[in-house]
Design a protein around this motif. Sequence first.
Motif, PDB file in Angstrom:
ATOM      1  N   HIS A 149     -12.121   5.121   0.077  1.00 31.74           N
ATOM      2  CA  HIS A 149     -13.113   4.041   0.192  1.00 31.74           C
ATOM      3  C   HIS A 149     -12.912   3.313   1.509  1.00 31.74           C
ATOM      4  N   ASP A 157      -7.485  -1.592   4.625  1.00 32.02           N
ATOM      5  CA  ASP A 157      -6.097  -1.218   4.283  1.00 32.02           C
ATOM      6  C   ASP A 157      -5.995   0.254   3.862  1.00 32.02           C
ATOM      7  N   HIS A 158      -7.133   0.966   3.866  1.00 27.62           N
ATOM      8  CA  HIS A 158      -7.146   2.407   3.569  1.00 27.62           C
ATOM      9  C   HIS A 158      -7.644   3.243   4.748  1.00 27.62           C
ATOM     10  N   ASP A 182      -8.213   2.632  -5.017  1.00 25.83           N
ATOM     11  CA  ASP A 182      -8.062   1.339  -5.695  1.00 25.83           C
ATOM     12  C   ASP A 182      -8.914   1.258  -6.961  1.00 25.83           C
ATOM     13  N   HIS A 235      -1.933   1.334  -4.347  1.00 26.51           N
ATOM     14  CA  HIS A 235      -1.050   0.161  -4.239  1.00 26.51           C
ATOM     15  C   HIS A 235       0.068   0.187  -5.275  1.00 26.51           C
ATOM     16  N   ASN A 288       0.843  -1.220   0.000  1.00 33.15           N
ATOM     17  CA  ASN A 288       0.000   0.000   0.000  1.00 33.15           C
ATOM     18  C   ASN A 288       0.864   1.251   0.000  1.00 33.15           C
TER      19      ASN A 288
END
Length: 259
Positions: A52, A56-57, A131, A169, A12
């Motif tokens: 979003h 992982d964000h 993403d 990413h 990421n």
Amino acid sequence: MTLVPLPAFADNYIWMLQDGRHAIVVDPGQAPPVFDALERHGLQLAAILVTHHHADHTGGVAALRDATGAKVFGPASETVPQPCIPLKQGDTAEVLGLRFEVIDIPGHTAGHIAFFLPAGDHGEPIVFCGDTLFSGGCGRLFEGTPAQMLSSLDALARLPGDTRVCCGHEYTLSNLKFAAAVEPGNTELARYRAACEARRARGEPTLPSQLDTETRINPFLRSREASVQQAVLAHARLSAKADEVDVFAALRQWKNDFR
Ligand code: ZN
Ligand code: FE
């Protein structure tokens, strides 16, 4: 204003914009890389932008906000850490004298948004696209349809050609391997792939990419080009009556199955 990707997890990037005193971060999936950067450069965190809802964000949002009091901006139609200022198509977020324009780009998730910063004192335009658009690829369709993703990528492709594309990413090399299978005759793609391989070999990010480059090498921005259409038709054995959404869907499926 400087723009840097802070690596997080395995692949990421948490994007940071900073003016020497204050910082904005985008999609902090983890807090420690941001705390480290703030400390290293002596910065105060002014705002957190979220594209979003994926963990992982967003995983670092609460810790960063609690420690710094930074304002959080995120998609109006997704469940993200609260309190958060909800944004949708046409809204703007103003931070540190910068005015980010919000674009709805559903497909990867149902309420995914992008933050677009027009050209200014900070230099060329910048888009934080999470993403949705990657260098050489696009996000998986977890919540949206191929038609939505195609129209979201079209919206991003309409931004100025010199826009710096800041993705969530470092997937560039694997994306370009697939892109080369789709368009073996694309010489600019081959050149770009070699340049990205060299960057990775030096341990450098391949991002930000430039929108102009993406429109010439990214098969998901080129699904209406004859070369891409022919490759998809041959691979997926679509009928000659397949429309542009069918072709895009088959291209995305091809990538899902590609090793
Ligand atoms: Zn995601
Ligand atoms: Fe992600």
